[in-house]
Design a protein around this motif. Structure first.
Motif, PDB file in Angstrom:
ATOM      1  N   ILE A 185      53.345  48.124  24.051  1.00  0.00           N
ATOM      2  CA  ILE A 185      52.308  49.162  24.071  1.00  0.00           C
ATOM      3  C   ILE A 185      52.471  49.989  22.800  1.00  0.00           C
ATOM      4  CG2 ILE A 185      51.344  51.115  25.328  1.00  0.00           C
ATOM      5  CD1 ILE A 185      51.217  48.427  26.814  1.00  0.00           C
ATOM      6  N   VAL A 186      51.437  49.990  21.973  1.00  0.00           N
ATOM      7  CA  VAL A 186      51.508  50.678  20.687  1.00  0.00           C
ATOM      8  C   VAL A 186      50.971  52.097  20.794  1.00  0.00           C
ATOM      9  CG1 VAL A 186      50.730  50.604  18.293  1.00  0.00           C
ATOM     10  CG2 VAL A 186      51.286  48.492  19.476  1.00  0.00           C
ATOM     11  N   ARG A 187      49.901  52.266  21.576  1.00  0.00           N
ATOM     12  CA  ARG A 187      49.279  53.578  21.649  1.00  0.00           C
ATOM     13  C   ARG A 187      48.817  53.829  23.077  1.00  0.00           C
ATOM     14  NH1 ARG A 187      44.662  54.464  17.432  1.00  0.00           N
ATOM     15  NH2 ARG A 187      46.438  54.210  16.084  1.00  0.00           N
ATOM     16  N   GLY A 188      48.911  55.039  23.514  1.00  0.00           N
ATOM     17  CA  GLY A 188      48.438  55.405  24.841  1.00  0.00           C
ATOM     18  C   GLY A 188      49.533  55.291  25.884  1.00  0.00           C
ATOM     19  N   ASN A 189      49.165  55.619  27.101  1.00  0.00           N
ATOM     20  CA  ASN A 189      50.093  55.577  28.214  1.00  0.00           C
ATOM     21  C   ASN A 189      49.371  54.946  29.404  1.00  0.00           C
ATOM     22  OD1 ASN A 189      52.307  55.952  29.784  1.00  0.00           O
ATOM     23  ND2 ASN A 189      52.003  58.154  30.091  1.00  0.00           N
ATOM     24  N   PRO A 190      49.362  53.601  29.492  1.00  0.00           N
ATOM     25  CA  PRO A 190      48.608  52.950  30.564  1.00  0.00           C
ATOM     26  C   PRO A 190      49.271  53.159  31.923  1.00  0.00           C
ATOM     27  CG  PRO A 190      49.866  51.321  29.368  1.00  0.00           C
ATOM     28  CD  PRO A 190      50.032  52.621  28.637  1.00  0.00           C
ATOM     29  N   THR A 191      48.446  53.187  32.934  1.00  0.00           N
ATOM     30  CA  THR A 191      48.970  53.264  34.297  1.00  0.00           C
ATOM     31  C   THR A 191      49.515  51.885  34.667  1.00  0.00           C
ATOM     32  OG1 THR A 191      46.880  52.622  35.295  1.00  0.00           O
ATOM     33  CG2 THR A 191      47.225  54.987  34.903  1.00  0.00           C
ATOM     34  N   PRO A 192      50.331  51.795  35.696  1.00  0.00           N
ATOM     35  CA  PRO A 192      50.823  50.477  36.105  1.00  0.00           C
ATOM     36  C   PRO A 192      49.689  49.510  36.463  1.00  0.00           C
ATOM     37  CG  PRO A 192      52.146  52.192  37.127  1.00  0.00           C
ATOM     38  CD  PRO A 192      51.003  52.872  36.428  1.00  0.00           C
ATOM     39  N   GLU A 193      48.597  50.020  37.034  1.00  0.00           N
ATOM     40  CA  GLU A 193      47.461  49.163  37.381  1.00  0.00           C
ATOM     41  C   GLU A 193      46.786  48.618  36.128  1.00  0.00           C
ATOM     42  OE1 GLU A 193      47.792  52.301  38.626  1.00  0.00           O
ATOM     43  OE2 GLU A 193      48.469  51.772  40.648  1.00  0.00           O
ATOM     44  N   GLU A 194      46.608  49.464  35.113  1.00  0.00           N
ATOM     45  CA  GLU A 194      45.990  49.011  33.866  1.00  0.00           C
ATOM     46  C   GLU A 194      46.859  47.979  33.161  1.00  0.00           C
ATOM     47  OE1 GLU A 194      43.558  53.061  32.619  1.00  0.00           O
ATOM     48  OE2 GLU A 194      45.632  52.795  31.932  1.00  0.00           O
ATOM     49  N   LEU A 195      48.164  48.201  33.164  1.00  0.00           N
ATOM     50  CA  LEU A 195      49.084  47.265  32.539  1.00  0.00           C
ATOM     51  C   LEU A 195      49.086  45.929  33.278  1.00  0.00           C
ATOM     52  CD1 LEU A 195      51.068  46.945  30.262  1.00  0.00           C
ATOM     53  CD2 LEU A 195      52.848  47.880  31.734  1.00  0.00           C
ATOM     54  N   ALA A 196      49.040  45.976  34.603  1.00  0.00           N
ATOM     55  CA  ALA A 196      48.995  44.737  35.391  1.00  0.00           C
ATOM     56  C   ALA A 196      47.702  43.971  35.127  1.00  0.00           C
ATOM     57  CB  ALA A 196      49.129  45.058  36.868  1.00  0.00           C
ATOM     58  N   ALA A 197      46.582  44.672  34.999  1.00  0.00           N
ATOM     59  CA  ALA A 197      45.309  44.013  34.718  1.00  0.00           C
ATOM     60  C   ALA A 197      45.334  43.352  33.344  1.00  0.00           C
ATOM     61  CB  ALA A 197      44.165  45.021  34.802  1.00  0.00           C
ATOM     62  N   ALA A 198      45.879  44.032  32.350  1.00  0.00           N
ATOM     63  CA  ALA A 198      45.952  43.458  31.007  1.00  0.00           C
ATOM     64  C   ALA A 198      46.859  42.227  30.989  1.00  0.00           C
ATOM     65  CB  ALA A 198      46.452  44.504  30.019  1.00  0.00           C
ATOM     66  N   LEU A 199      47.971  42.288  31.675  1.00  0.00           N
ATOM     67  CA  LEU A 199      48.876  41.144  31.717  1.00  0.00           C
ATOM     68  C   LEU A 199      48.265  39.973  32.477  1.00  0.00           C
ATOM     69  CD1 LEU A 199      52.322  42.900  32.205  1.00  0.00           C
ATOM     70  CD2 LEU A 199      51.435  41.785  30.163  1.00  0.00           C
ATOM     71  N   ALA A 200      47.476  40.258  33.510  1.00  0.00           N
ATOM     72  CA  ALA A 200      46.814  39.185  34.254  1.00  0.00           C
ATOM     73  C   ALA A 200      45.832  38.442  33.356  1.00  0.00           C
ATOM     74  CB  ALA A 200      46.110  39.757  35.477  1.00  0.00           C
ATOM     75  N   VAL A 201      45.121  39.167  32.519  1.00  0.00           N
ATOM     76  CA  VAL A 201      44.171  38.533  31.597  1.00  0.00           C
ATOM     77  C   VAL A 201      44.912  37.670  30.586  1.00  0.00           C
ATOM     78  CG1 VAL A 201      42.505  39.006  29.763  1.00  0.00           C
ATOM     79  CG2 VAL A 201      42.412  40.297  31.888  1.00  0.00           C
ATOM     80  N   VAL A 202      46.012  38.179  30.056  1.00  0.00           N
ATOM     81  CA  VAL A 202      46.783  37.424  29.066  1.00  0.00           C
ATOM     82  C   VAL A 202      47.357  36.155  29.693  1.00  0.00           C
ATOM     83  CG1 VAL A 202      48.860  37.481  27.621  1.00  0.00           C
ATOM     84  CG2 VAL A 202      47.291  39.422  27.635  1.00  0.00           C
ATOM     85  N   ARG A 203      47.890  36.262  30.908  1.00  0.00           N
ATOM     86  CA  ARG A 203      48.464  35.094  31.577  1.00  0.00           C
ATOM     87  C   ARG A 203      47.389  34.056  31.918  1.00  0.00           C
ATOM     88  NH1 ARG A 203      52.780  36.280  36.064  1.00  0.00           N
ATOM     89  NH2 ARG A 203      52.928  34.032  35.796  1.00  0.00           N
ATOM     90  N   ALA A 204      46.204  34.517  32.344  1.00  0.00           N
ATOM     91  CA  ALA A 204      45.122  33.590  32.659  1.00  0.00           C
ATOM     92  C   ALA A 204      44.663  32.854  31.407  1.00  0.00           C
ATOM     93  CB  ALA A 204      43.959  34.341  33.302  1.00  0.00           C
ATOM     94  N   ARG A 205      44.578  33.554  30.312  1.00  0.00           N
ATOM     95  CA  ARG A 205      44.171  32.919  29.049  1.00  0.00           C
ATOM     96  C   ARG A 205      45.215  31.905  28.590  1.00  0.00           C
ATOM     97  NH1 ARG A 205      39.936  31.442  26.115  1.00  0.00           N
ATOM     98  NH2 ARG A 205      40.476  31.431  23.929  1.00  0.00           N
ATOM     99  N   ALA A 206      46.489  32.243  28.745  1.00  0.00           N
ATOM    100  CA  ALA A 206      47.554  31.322  28.367  1.00  0.00           C
ATOM    101  C   ALA A 206      47.527  30.081  29.258  1.00  0.00           C
ATOM    102  CB  ALA A 206      48.905  32.016  28.450  1.00  0.00           C
ATOM    103  N   ALA A 207      47.276  30.257  30.540  1.00  0.00           N
ATOM    104  CA  ALA A 207      47.207  29.118  31.455  1.00  0.00           C
ATOM    105  C   ALA A 207      46.021  28.225  31.119  1.00  0.00           C
ATOM    106  CB  ALA A 207      47.118  29.604  32.892  1.00  0.00           C
ATOM    107  N   ALA A 208      44.886  28.816  30.759  1.00  0.00           N
ATOM    108  CA  ALA A 208      43.708  28.027  30.395  1.00  0.00           C
ATOM    109  C   ALA A 208      43.948  27.255  29.106  1.00  0.00           C
ATOM    110  CB  ALA A 208      42.493  28.938  30.245  1.00  0.00           C
ATOM    111  N   THR A 209      44.624  27.849  28.162  1.00  0.00           N
ATOM    112  CA  THR A 209      44.934  27.175  26.905  1.00  0.00           C
ATOM    113  C   THR A 209      45.896  26.017  27.144  1.00  0.00           C
ATOM    114  OG1 THR A 209      44.609  29.231  25.693  1.00  0.00           O
ATOM    115  CG2 THR A 209      45.829  27.508  24.567  1.00  0.00           C
ATOM    116  N   ALA A 210      46.882  26.235  28.000  1.00  0.00           N
ATOM    117  CA  ALA A 210      47.839  25.171  28.310  1.00  0.00           C
ATOM    118  C   ALA A 210      47.153  24.016  29.040  1.00  0.00           C
ATOM    119  CB  ALA A 210      48.982  25.725  29.147  1.00  0.00           C
ATOM    120  N   ALA A 211      46.233  24.333  29.946  1.00  0.00           N
ATOM    121  CA  ALA A 211      45.521  23.285  30.671  1.00  0.00           C
ATOM    122  C   ALA A 211      44.622  22.480  29.733  1.00  0.00           C
ATOM    123  CB  ALA A 211      44.681  23.892  31.796  1.00  0.00           C
TER     124      ALA A 211
END
Length: 69
Positions: free
Chosen positions: A4-30
């Protein structure tokens, strides 16, 4: 690693961002495993430009370039 470079995300916002990153990585791997290639984007299709006909030049062609029909 994600940092996290800037800001102070809530745990929910951080979880949502990580879910998007993981889904994109899984789609790329598939896709790398031999899945079908994705269809081309419609906006990038050069044939899209030729679907409509342009008005033919004539005595009042200059007026048709500005005023709607």
């Amino acid at each position: 690693m994600i940092r996290i470079v800037r800001g102070n995300p809530t745990p929910e916002e951080l979880a949502a961002a990580l879910a998007v990153v993981r889904a994109r990585a899984a789609a790329t791997a598939a896709a790398a495993e031999g899945g079908a290639p994705p269809p081309p984007e419609q906006w990038a299709d050069p044939a899209r430009i030729a679907r409509s006909t342009s008005p033919l030049p004539g005595p009042r062609a200059w007026a048709r370039t500005y005023w709607p029909v």
